[in-house]
Design an enzyme around this catalytic site. Structure first.
Site, PDB file in Angstrom:
ATOM      1  N   GLY A 287       0.796  -1.225   0.000  1.00 27.64           N
ATOM      2  CA  GLY A 287       0.000   0.000   0.000  1.00 27.64           C
ATOM      3  C   GLY A 287       0.824   1.267   0.000  1.00 27.64           C
ATOM      4  O   GLY A 287       0.282   2.348  -0.201  1.00 27.64           O
TER       5      GLY A 287
ATOM      6  N   CYS B 294     -27.575  -9.491 -16.359  1.00 25.55           N
ATOM      7  CA  CYS B 294     -27.009  -9.097 -17.660  1.00 25.55           C
ATOM      8  C   CYS B 294     -27.999  -9.448 -18.772  1.00 25.55           C
ATOM      9  O   CYS B 294     -28.527 -10.558 -18.820  1.00 25.55           O
ATOM     10  CB  CYS B 294     -25.688  -9.824 -17.877  1.00 25.55           C
TER      11      CYS B 294
ATOM     12  N   CYS C   4     -26.206 -12.423 -21.048  1.00 28.04           N
ATOM     13  CA  CYS C   4     -25.867 -13.754 -20.531  1.00 28.04           C
ATOM     14  C   CYS C   4     -26.608 -14.082 -19.247  1.00 28.04           C
ATOM     15  O   CYS C   4     -26.477 -15.179 -18.719  1.00 28.04           O
ATOM     16  CB  CYS C   4     -24.361 -13.877 -20.311  1.00 28.04           C
TER      17      CYS C   4
ATOM     18  N   CYS D 188     -22.840  -7.223 -18.934  1.00 29.71           N
ATOM     19  CA  CYS D 188     -21.597  -7.424 -18.196  1.00 29.71           C
ATOM     20  C   CYS D 188     -20.530  -6.451 -18.684  1.00 29.71           C
ATOM     21  O   CYS D 188     -20.351  -6.283 -19.891  1.00 29.71           O
ATOM     22  CB  CYS D 188     -21.057  -8.830 -18.443  1.00 29.71           C
TER      23      CYS D 188
ATOM     24  N   CYS E 278     -18.711 -12.572 -20.042  1.00 29.40           N
ATOM     25  CA  CYS E 278     -20.026 -12.620 -20.679  1.00 29.40           C
ATOM     26  C   CYS E 278     -20.011 -13.613 -21.849  1.00 29.40           C
ATOM     27  O   CYS E 278     -20.878 -14.470 -21.974  1.00 29.40           O
ATOM     28  CB  CYS E 278     -20.398 -11.220 -21.161  1.00 29.40           C
TER      29      CYS E 278
END
Lengths: 305, 271
Positions: A38, A247, A250, A272, A278
């Site tokens: 970080g 979605c 899909c 998606c 997808c």
């Protein structure tokens, strides 16, 4: 013709464009970043043959870690076929000759602009993020000397001032992307502008996550299996985006969806954002409510005629 | 809240010990003197005014005391909540900054220097709370409302930017922002500068009320002798970087011994 151009390129440029000394320098920065999860490590960012904002940081990180046997996937907002992804994939294929893929599971290095793939990443993979502004405190504190000091002394109250402002103004934490996280209980980090939907995926991820900011000359990292916590208030806990429908192509649920406007009368669909995910699902027979169905398609055509 | 009650009792116990001790504090800017050989002690609950004309070293001294500017030589010690006397410039930077945002307050002459102008009044007041670990939005907000009320800012202004506030309101907001962590020592640099007279009077009244309610120790820098008269117990007169006279405020202003102080006092228009 193509062959010839490639040969010329290899004659004039080093593997992966950057010279070996530069790669060494970047690798050192990466090692330090991994050692201090970080923490933003400054590095001598190079001019790249593309403008700032196109992912020069991510490209330098990828160039420093890529080897001839790597398989590269390049995504932009989850998609393999948008301008940024296509251009950068072409760049690396040309300068390294490595194999490129769109399949998340087959890639060893995934360079991403602003998404984490839906499919969970594994230990042998590395995710490289393109970062525009690495400093999460920047909008609240413009002085670099001061923000560095704040990181050093763990003075992160200011970050919550931003979240407080969100709640005061919008009734909820309205930050939806680049949502600040606390890494390994120590450094507050900007996860790059990924949707906050993806934040939980960073937590204890098996894959190595590297972040490169070219213009700002910073590299930072989240090593595998590291605690990544999204900041919040006790009475306003962190929440990810929720979608009301699956979605349209899909039928996937609990994935991040893009809104696509279909006409100027307000018709829209949600699909998606991860195009590979997808396609995979559709190949496996999943059908959303707006997906083209071969049978009804031909019937419609028959009716028209 | 708990800690503040606790410290209140320790503060009472050490009432007779100085909170701040300044021993020959000196600051040079190159060859020029900022302030030289300043010595004094400040006791809990005491309000000390530093007066003098522009360029007399008042602000330099205040900055040295508040760790904003390292003195060239001299020792400045502060008694922390545990009762130990600590040399400010031998503390780590982390400790000093912690002190600045918990135990101390600093009220700037220009409110825009002490406030975050781009975040709401509520967030300005809440910032210090969040800096010391408050993570409950509801609690932070109700504390902010409480403090805005104490400095006479209406509750419905809590979500406004300080930019939308008048000069007097900004100054009151700055005071609320500083006092929210129950500091023991507050530095004020010309807090009434640039405000019109009636607003000044209300602000002074407010400060006086808060100081006596909270038992604050205050070091206030001002060129306005009326401010010193109204607020302070003790006054320190500075000229060319030196403290030339010190004593109880009434004593210094009513019976000035030094020629310069006499000049300063007599230069005020008596209505």
């Amino acid at each position: 013709m193509t062959e010839q151009t490639y040969d010329n390129f290899a004659d004039h440029y080093n593997f992966a464009y950057l010279d070996e000394q530069t790669k060494r320098m970047i690798r050192r920065a990466i090692l330090k970043a991994i050692a201090v999860p970080g923490y933003q490590v400054p590095f001598a960012s190079r001019e790249m043959p593309m403008p700032y904002g196109w992912g020069t940081g991510g490209v330098q990180v990828t160039a420093a870690i890529i080897g001839a046997n790597d398989v590269l996937k390049m995504i932009d907002q989850g998609s393999d076929d948008t301008t940024n992804a296509v251009a950068l994939r072409g760049f690396f294929v040309k300068t390294t000759g490595v194999e490129a893929t769109t399949k998340t599971s087959e890639a060893t290095i995934i360079q991403t602009r602003h998404r984490i793939p839906e499919e969970p990443l594994k230990a042998n993979q590395t995710l490289v993020y393109q970062v525009p502004i690495p400093e999460p405190l920047r909008k609240l504190e413009p002085r670099e000397t001061e923000t560095r000091k704040m990181h050093a002394l763990e003075e992160y109250g200011l970050m919550h001032v931003k979240l407080y402002e969100d709640i005061a103004k919008y009734g909820e934490i309205a930050t939806t992307y680049a949502y600040p996280v606390l890494v390994n209980d120590r450094y507050v980090m900007d996860p790059s502008p990924i949707p906050k939907f993806d934040n939980p995926k960073m937590h204890e991820m098996e894959a190595l996550q590297l972040f490169g900011a070219g213009r700002e000359k910073r590299i930072y990292a989240v090593p595998p299996h590291t605690k990544v916590e999204s900041l919040d208030f006790e009475d306003y806990p962190f929440e990810i985006q929720k979608f009301e429908e699956p979605c349209a192509l899909c039928g996937a649920e609990n994935v991040y969806l893009d809104e696509v406007i279909l006409d100027d009368k307000g018709a829209r669909m949600f699909v998606c954002s991860d195009s590979d995910f997808c396609e995979d699902r559709r190949e496996n027979g999943h059908v959303g409510h707006m997906a083209a169905n071969p049978i009804t398609e031909s019937e419609n055509r028959g009716a028209d005629a | 809240m708990q800690t503040s009650e606790m410290t209140q009792t320790t503060a009472d116990a050490s009432e007779d010990l100085p909170l701040l001790r300044v021993s020959s504090a000196t600051k040079y800017y190159g060859d020029r003197i900022g302030c030289k050989d300043v010595n004094f002690e400040l006791y809990p609950g005491e309000v000390l005014a530093i007066v003098g004309e522009s360029g007399s070293g008042k602000t330099t001294l205040l900055n040295c005391l508040s760790t904003r500017l390292a003195p060239t030589s001299g020792v400045i010690e502060y008694r922390n909540r545990q009762g130990a006397m600590r040399n400010l410039y031998q503390m780590s930077e982390a400790e000093r900054r912690m002190l600045m945002r918990t135990d101390w307050g600093f009220v700037h002459q220009h409110a825009s220097d002490g406030l975050r102008m781009s975040v709401s009044a509520g967030a300005n007041v809440g910032e210090r709370l969040m800096a010391v670990g408050a993570r409950h939005y509801g609690d932070i907000r109700s504390t902010a409302i409480d403090w805005l009320d104490r400095v006479e800012i209406a509750e419905d202004r809590i979500d406004d930017d300080p930019r939308a506030f008048s000069g007097g309101m900004r100054q009151r907001l700055q005071i609320a922002r500083n006092l929210v962590t129950n500091p023991r020592l507050v530095f004020m640099d010309e807090p009434t500068g640039g405000l019109d007279v009636s607003v000044q009077a209300r602000l002074l009244d407010l400060i006086r009320g808060l100081v006596s309610d909270l038992g604050l120790s205050v070091i206030i820098v001002t060129h306005d002798l009326a401010v010193a008269r109204l607020l302070s117990d003790r006054t320190l007169v500075m000229r060319r970087g030196h403290v030339i006279e010190t004593g109880l405020t009434d004593q210094v202003l009513d019976d000035p011994q030094e020629a310069y102080t006499q000049l300063l006092v007599s230069s005020i228009l008596q209505p």
